[in-house]
Design an enzyme around this catalytic site. Structure first.
Site, PDB file in Angstrom:
ATOM      1  CD  GLU A  58      -0.847   0.071   3.808  1.00 19.51           C
ATOM      2  OE1 GLU A  58      -1.894  -0.599   3.864  1.00 19.51           O
ATOM      3  OE2 GLU A  58      -0.419   0.777   4.753  1.00 19.51           O
ATOM      4  CG  HIS A  60      -0.448   5.387   3.816  1.00 19.62           C
ATOM      5  ND1 HIS A  60       0.654   5.847   4.491  1.00 19.62           N
ATOM      6  CD2 HIS A  60      -0.519   4.062   4.081  1.00 19.62           C
ATOM      7  CE1 HIS A  60       1.197   4.840   5.151  1.00 19.62           C
ATOM      8  NE2 HIS A  60       0.523   3.743   4.919  1.00 19.62           N
ATOM      9  CG  HIS A  64       3.912   3.599   8.397  1.00 19.26           C
ATOM     10  ND1 HIS A  64       2.798   3.798   9.158  1.00 19.26           N
ATOM     11  CD2 HIS A  64       3.480   2.924   7.308  1.00 19.26           C
ATOM     12  CE1 HIS A  64       1.747   3.287   8.539  1.00 19.26           C
ATOM     13  NE2 HIS A  64       2.135   2.747   7.409  1.00 19.26           N
ATOM     14  CG  HIS A  98       4.505   0.876   3.243  1.00 13.60           C
ATOM     15  ND1 HIS A  98       3.958   2.027   2.733  1.00 13.60           N
ATOM     16  CD2 HIS A  98       3.703   0.522   4.291  1.00 13.60           C
ATOM     17  CE1 HIS A  98       2.883   2.351   3.441  1.00 13.60           C
ATOM     18  NE2 HIS A  98       2.703   1.436   4.396  1.00 13.60           N
ATOM     19  CB  CYS A 112       3.579   0.967  13.465  1.00 12.76           C
ATOM     20  SG  CYS A 112       3.230   2.003  12.029  1.00 12.76           S
TER      21      CYS A 112
HETATM   22 MN    MN Z   1       1.049   1.755   5.734  1.00 13.70          MN
END
Ligand code: MN
Length: 142
Positions: A58, A60, A64, A98, A112
């Site tokens: 994915e 975005h 992270h 990722h 995370c």
């Molecule tokens: Mn992610």
């Protein structure tokens, strides 16, 4: 507030959540919401990827910061795949494709850190890294 303890492979007193409904695009992932203090602009989660498991591929807008705390696995960022192990810090920038994978025989666990307010991930095709069509999209949470 206070101290949350990870002992014998579990966060004491905290609920283990299914990462999201099972799909061919992810497998074997659980999540524990560790902290999102009042007034904080960030949240800290703990993910665990079982042997053979993997998160969705994915991208975005939000970034992270990941700190591995147990096991061995691999992370794909863009077209690069790297082995990760305990105490490795992984930075994933805005809109970088990722995926975390665990080809090993013990669980891969990582913390995370994300923005408390964040955009929804876009699922990507594993060959082209292009967004999947809308029919193949679904809500997801890493
Ligand atoms: Mn992610």
């Amino acid at each position: 507030m206070g101290v949350k303890r990870f002992r014998d492979g579990e966060w004491q007193g905290l609920e283990v959540l299914t990462y999201k409904e099972k799909s061919e695009r992810w497998a074997g992932v659980t999540r524990v919401d560790l902290a999102q203090p009042d007034g904080a602009a960030f949240a800290v989660r703990y993910f665990e990827v079982a042997p053979g498991g993997f998160t969705s591929l994915e991208k975005h807008e939000h970034v992270h910061l990941v700190v591995v705390i147990r096991g061995v696995g691999e992370v794909q960022i863009g077209e690069e795949t790297t082995t990760i192990t305990a105490f490795d810090l992984v930075e994933i920038g805005a809109n970088q494709p990722h995926q975390f994978r665990n080809p090993g025989s013990e669980s891969l666990g990582f913390l995370c850190v994300v923005d408390a307010q964040r955009d929804r991930p876009i699922l990507l095709d594993s060959d082209t890294l292009e967004p999947l069509d809308r029919l193949n999209q679904s809500s997801c949470e890493i």
